[in-house]
Design an enzyme around this catalytic site. Structure first.
Site, PDB file in Angstrom:
ATOM      1  N   LYS A 131     -12.351   4.766  -7.891  1.00  0.00           N
ATOM      2  CA  LYS A 131     -12.365   3.144  -7.255  1.00  0.00           C
ATOM      3  C   LYS A 131     -13.542   2.533  -7.842  1.00  0.00           C
ATOM      4  CE  LYS A 131      -9.510   3.547  -3.278  1.00  0.00           C
ATOM      5  NZ  LYS A 131      -9.350   3.000  -1.690  1.00  0.00           N
ATOM      6  N   LYS A 136       1.576   8.658  -9.517  1.00  0.00           N
ATOM      7  CA  LYS A 136       2.104   8.510  -8.221  1.00  0.00           C
ATOM      8  C   LYS A 136       2.529   6.977  -7.854  1.00  0.00           C
ATOM      9  CE  LYS A 136      -0.254   8.304  -3.782  1.00  0.00           C
ATOM     10  NZ  LYS A 136      -1.469   8.552  -2.882  1.00  0.00           N
ATOM     11  N   LYS A 185       1.324   1.167  -3.886  1.00  0.00           N
ATOM     12  CA  LYS A 185       1.669   0.091  -3.248  1.00  0.00           C
ATOM     13  C   LYS A 185       1.103  -1.038  -4.293  1.00  0.00           C
ATOM     14  CE  LYS A 185      -0.475   0.989   0.348  1.00  0.00           C
ATOM     15  NZ  LYS A 185      -0.768   1.729   1.570  1.00  0.00           N
TER      16      LYS A 185
END
Ligand code: TRP
Length: 336
Positions: free
Chosen positions: A119, A201, A204
């Site tokens: 991140k 993956k 969202k």
């Protein structure tokens, strides 16, 4: 007797960050399993809005998204009579315990977390303290309730390991305080991948809207996205490493229809990709249609949502407070 049985149930706890909407990946990987587990276990499910704040959010949009998540929990079948469901930010003890756990966690441990490193690379302009402290908040979530089992995706396994390390360290330093939780990585609900890049993956936050479908999407949208799903060369419908696109679709269909991937291969043997993609889309839409309708109904009823959220937070806070009373005493805070 009933009381004894209730106490014998194991406690499971899990949370999900309110960003976007609940996708097919979230549904098959998490929420559907929660829904199934809520009768077998004492269960706590929360909207992890504090975690979501590690990324900059526009406040009014963030508020709406979080509220919608709560409505989607209900629409997906979480039942407030069976489980405790609430917003993380409504229960102060999360933050309180996080601070105490911070003082028992090493910077080295936190900075070694894979997700923190990923991140940080992705949000180089906003490597805030919360990003590094994210797993300690997660440890607080879990330890606050003396959870036995924590259903998480494989990407959160390292955070769970850290939680266990922190719990064991605290117990050694201050005496038995926390239950050391176990991870619970569900066997069903294979990893669901992006419809546009089936090697990654389903996420969202994917900017490509064709890559995901959500429980709140209507039938036409769902079927269209499956029609556009990226497939592989060849024409055989089978699970194979060199066929990530078709394998993903088979896994989705199998999970939705409660079949094995082998059953699905047999069912579609000899058929073309086009027919199969539509069949998968229609199966997903059939599953999500009633969820979408329930979502629209629940999200229109703010008063009902507010009541449930308040009630959930109250129950969660009273459980959390039991742990906190112990913790405050153990670390030596003055109490009168
Ligand atoms: N970090 C988890 C995720 O992104 C969400 C989460 C927050 C969580 N707190 C938790 C999951 C506690 C399990 C237990 O998926």
């Amino acid at each position: 007797m009933e009381e004894q049985q209730a106490q014998a149930k194991k406690l499971i706890l899990s949370g999900i960050q309110p960003t976007g909407t609940i996708t097919l990946g979230n549904y098959l990987g998490a929420v559907q399993n929660w829904q199934k587990m809520q009768t077998e276990f004492d269960s706590i499910f929360f909207v992890a809005d504090m975690h979501a704040l590690t990324v900059r959010r526009e406040p009014s949009e963030f508020r709406q998204t979080a509220l919608n998540f709560f409505a989607q929990f209900l629409a997906c079948g979480l039942d407030p009579r069976q489980c405790i469901m609430y917003f993380q930010s409504h229960v102060r003890q999360h933050a309180e315990l996080q601070w105490i756990l911070n003082c028992n966690t090493y910077v080295g441990e936190a900075s070694r977390m894979t997700q923190f490193k990923d991140k940080s690379a992705k949000h180089a302009d906003n490597i805030n303290m919360g990003l590094m402290d994210y797993p300690v908040l997660m440890a607080a979530d879990i330890l606050l309730f003396q959870s036995d089992l924590v259903p998480v995706g494989i990407d959160q396994k390292q955070h769970l390991e850290l939680t266990r390390d922190i719990a064991i360290r605290f117990n050694n330093r201050y005496g038995e305080t926390f239950k050391v939780p176990e991870g619970y990585i569900p066997t069903t609900g294979a990893k669901i991948c992006s419809l546009q890049d089936p090697t990654s993956k389903m996420s969202k936050s994917d900017p490509d809207e064709n890559a995901t479908v959500s429980v709140t999407d209507d039938e036409a949208t769902i079927v269209r996205r499956f029609k556009r799903a990226v497939t592989d060369s060849g024409s055989e419908i089978c699970v194979r490493e060199d066929k990530p696109g078709i394998s993903n679709l088979i896994n989705i269909y199998a999970a939705i229809e409660n079949k094995s991937p082998q059953d699905v291969e047999r069912e579609f043997a000899g058929q073309g990709y086009g027919t199969f993609k539509i069949a998968v889309g229609e199966a997903v839409a059939a599953k999500f249609n009633p969820i979408r309708e329930d979502f629209l109904r629940y999200s229109a009823d703010k008063k009902y949502l507010a009541e449930l959220a308040r009630d959930g937070a109250e129950k969660a806070a009273s459980l959390a407070e039991r742990t906190m009373r112990k913790v405050r005493k153990k670390v030596g805070f003055v109490a009168f």
